[in-house]
Design a protein around this motif. Structure first.
Motif, PDB file in Angstrom:
ATOM      1  N   THR A  60       8.722  -2.540   7.019  1.00  0.00           N
ATOM      2  CA  THR A  60       8.161  -2.309   5.684  1.00  0.00           C
ATOM      3  C   THR A  60       7.016  -1.302   5.767  1.00  0.00           C
ATOM      4  OG1 THR A  60       8.795  -4.530   4.991  1.00  0.00           O
ATOM      5  CG2 THR A  60       7.107  -3.421   3.674  1.00  0.00           C
ATOM      6  N   VAL A  61       6.123  -1.482   6.730  1.00  0.00           N
ATOM      7  CA  VAL A  61       5.022  -0.535   6.924  1.00  0.00           C
ATOM      8  C   VAL A  61       5.593   0.848   7.247  1.00  0.00           C
ATOM      9  CG1 VAL A  61       3.039   0.056   8.386  1.00  0.00           C
ATOM     10  CG2 VAL A  61       3.384  -2.311   7.637  1.00  0.00           C
ATOM     11  N   HIS A  62       6.583   0.882   8.107  1.00  0.00           N
ATOM     12  CA  HIS A  62       7.237   2.146   8.462  1.00  0.00           C
ATOM     13  C   HIS A  62       7.791   2.842   7.214  1.00  0.00           C
ATOM     14  CE1 HIS A  62       9.572   4.959  10.879  1.00  0.00           C
ATOM     15  NE2 HIS A  62      10.604   4.679  10.105  1.00  0.00           N
ATOM     16  N   ARG A  63       8.436   2.096   6.349  1.00  0.00           N
ATOM     17  CA  ARG A  63       9.018   2.671   5.129  1.00  0.00           C
ATOM     18  C   ARG A  63       7.938   3.166   4.170  1.00  0.00           C
ATOM     19  NH1 ARG A  63      13.637  -1.981   4.701  1.00  0.00           N
ATOM     20  NH2 ARG A  63      15.115  -0.963   6.093  1.00  0.00           N
ATOM     21  N   TRP A  64       6.834   2.432   4.067  1.00  0.00           N
ATOM     22  CA  TRP A  64       5.731   2.892   3.220  1.00  0.00           C
ATOM     23  C   TRP A  64       5.184   4.211   3.729  1.00  0.00           C
ATOM     24  CZ3 TRP A  64       2.758  -2.378   3.437  1.00  0.00           C
ATOM     25  CH2 TRP A  64       3.318  -3.275   2.527  1.00  0.00           C
ATOM     26  N   GLU A  65       4.955   4.275   5.035  1.00  0.00           N
ATOM     27  CA  GLU A  65       4.343   5.466   5.613  1.00  0.00           C
ATOM     28  C   GLU A  65       5.277   6.675   5.644  1.00  0.00           C
ATOM     29  OE1 GLU A  65       2.553   4.547   9.391  1.00  0.00           O
ATOM     30  OE2 GLU A  65       1.115   3.169   8.479  1.00  0.00           O
ATOM     31  N   ASN A  66       6.568   6.445   5.528  1.00  0.00           N
ATOM     32  CA  ASN A  66       7.531   7.542   5.513  1.00  0.00           C
ATOM     33  C   ASN A  66       8.044   7.851   4.109  1.00  0.00           C
ATOM     34  OD1 ASN A  66       7.824   8.394   8.332  1.00  0.00           O
ATOM     35  ND2 ASN A  66       8.334   6.243   8.616  1.00  0.00           N
ATOM     36  N   GLY A  67       7.478   7.212   3.099  1.00  0.00           N
ATOM     37  CA  GLY A  67       7.831   7.496   1.718  1.00  0.00           C
ATOM     38  C   GLY A  67       9.157   6.921   1.268  1.00  0.00           C
ATOM     39  N   GLU A  68       9.726   6.025   2.056  1.00  0.00           N
ATOM     40  CA  GLU A  68      10.998   5.405   1.668  1.00  0.00           C
ATOM     41  C   GLU A  68      10.806   4.294   0.643  1.00  0.00           C
ATOM     42  OE1 GLU A  68      13.142   4.212   5.216  1.00  0.00           O
ATOM     43  OE2 GLU A  68      12.297   5.929   6.279  1.00  0.00           O
ATOM     44  N   ARG A  69       9.649   3.678   0.652  1.00  0.00           N
ATOM     45  CA  ARG A  69       9.286   2.622  -0.289  1.00  0.00           C
ATOM     46  C   ARG A  69       7.839   2.850  -0.714  1.00  0.00           C
ATOM     47  NH1 ARG A  69      14.013   0.664  -1.240  1.00  0.00           N
ATOM     48  NH2 ARG A  69      14.967  -0.725   0.264  1.00  0.00           N
ATOM     49  N   VAL A  70       7.466   2.255  -1.847  1.00  0.00           N
ATOM     50  CA  VAL A  70       6.098   2.368  -2.349  1.00  0.00           C
ATOM     51  C   VAL A  70       5.518   0.960  -2.479  1.00  0.00           C
ATOM     52  CG1 VAL A  70       4.662   3.148  -4.269  1.00  0.00           C
ATOM     53  CG2 VAL A  70       6.704   4.453  -3.633  1.00  0.00           C
ATOM     54  N   PRO A  71       4.382   0.707  -1.811  1.00  0.00           N
ATOM     55  CA  PRO A  71       3.774  -0.616  -1.946  1.00  0.00           C
ATOM     56  C   PRO A  71       3.167  -0.790  -3.336  1.00  0.00           C
ATOM     57  CG  PRO A  71       2.340   0.824  -0.695  1.00  0.00           C
ATOM     58  CD  PRO A  71       3.623   1.581  -0.941  1.00  0.00           C
ATOM     59  N   GLY A  72       3.142  -2.021  -3.809  1.00  0.00           N
ATOM     60  CA  GLY A  72       2.532  -2.312  -5.106  1.00  0.00           C
ATOM     61  C   GLY A  72       1.020  -2.180  -5.035  1.00  0.00           C
ATOM     62  N   GLU A  73       0.395  -2.072  -6.183  1.00  0.00           N
ATOM     63  CA  GLU A  73      -1.058  -1.882  -6.238  1.00  0.00           C
ATOM     64  C   GLU A  73      -1.829  -3.011  -5.554  1.00  0.00           C
ATOM     65  OE1 GLU A  73      -4.699  -0.919  -9.293  1.00  0.00           O
ATOM     66  OE2 GLU A  73      -2.651  -0.735 -10.013  1.00  0.00           O
ATOM     67  N   PRO A  74      -1.451  -4.293  -5.710  1.00  0.00           N
ATOM     68  CA  PRO A  74      -2.195  -5.339  -4.999  1.00  0.00           C
ATOM     69  C   PRO A  74      -2.140  -5.170  -3.478  1.00  0.00           C
ATOM     70  CG  PRO A  74      -0.892  -6.321  -6.749  1.00  0.00           C
ATOM     71  CD  PRO A  74      -0.464  -4.878  -6.630  1.00  0.00           C
ATOM     72  N   VAL A  75      -1.012  -4.706  -2.969  1.00  0.00           N
ATOM     73  CA  VAL A  75      -0.884  -4.490  -1.527  1.00  0.00           C
ATOM     74  C   VAL A  75      -1.763  -3.324  -1.092  1.00  0.00           C
ATOM     75  CG1 VAL A  75       0.701  -3.906   0.345  1.00  0.00           C
ATOM     76  CG2 VAL A  75       1.443  -5.452  -1.474  1.00  0.00           C
ATOM     77  N   VAL A  76      -1.813  -2.275  -1.886  1.00  0.00           N
ATOM     78  CA  VAL A  76      -2.664  -1.126  -1.555  1.00  0.00           C
ATOM     79  C   VAL A  76      -4.127  -1.548  -1.571  1.00  0.00           C
ATOM     80  CG1 VAL A  76      -3.374   1.202  -2.244  1.00  0.00           C
ATOM     81  CG2 VAL A  76      -0.967   0.537  -2.389  1.00  0.00           C
ATOM     82  N   ARG A  77      -4.499  -2.376  -2.526  1.00  0.00           N
ATOM     83  CA  ARG A  77      -5.873  -2.894  -2.581  1.00  0.00           C
ATOM     84  C   ARG A  77      -6.186  -3.678  -1.303  1.00  0.00           C
ATOM     85  NH1 ARG A  77      -8.344  -3.325  -7.785  1.00  0.00           N
ATOM     86  NH2 ARG A  77      -6.973  -2.558  -9.418  1.00  0.00           N
ATOM     87  N   LEU A  78      -5.258  -4.531  -0.905  1.00  0.00           N
ATOM     88  CA  LEU A  78      -5.452  -5.326   0.301  1.00  0.00           C
ATOM     89  C   LEU A  78      -5.557  -4.425   1.529  1.00  0.00           C
ATOM     90  CD1 LEU A  78      -5.682  -8.057   1.697  1.00  0.00           C
ATOM     91  CD2 LEU A  78      -3.168  -8.148   1.733  1.00  0.00           C
TER      92      LEU A  78
END
Length: 95
Positions: A60-78
């Motif tokens: 999941t972290v890999h996908r966020w960092e490679n632009g395959e997925r976008v984390p929700g705002e609460p996760v970005v806050r965390l």
């Protein structure tokens, strides 16, 4: 101190993060993938350790960092909160 509603709240330790504190950080817009990675690097963590701290899988972290997925705002806050506190703890311990 952080203002939450009408009261005040001490900045919690990493073990005592509350949703109210996370939501008090302020507005966080969509972050670029490089910014997401920068938060993890600031915290001095591998993708696996970062994922464990966030309660997600490494992929999941890999996908966020490679632009395959976008984390929700609460996760970005965390992520922002964890990166800030981890960096402060590393600085205090001299790492």
């Amino acid at each position: 101190m952080v203002t939450i509603g009408a009261g005040f709240c001490q900045k919690p330790s990493l073990q005592h993060i509350t949703l109210a504190y996370v939501l008090s950080i302020g507005h966080i817009s969509d972050m670029e993938t490089s910014e997401l990675k920068a938060l993890r690097v600031k915290a001095g963590m591998t993708k696996a350790k970062w994922a464990d701290r966030l309660g997600v899988r490494w992929v999941t972290v890999h996908r966020w960092e490679n632009g395959e997925r976008v984390p929700g705002e609460p996760v970005v806050r965390l992520m922002s909160l964890l990166a800030e506190q981890e960096a402060a703890e590393r600085k205090e311990s001299g790492l």
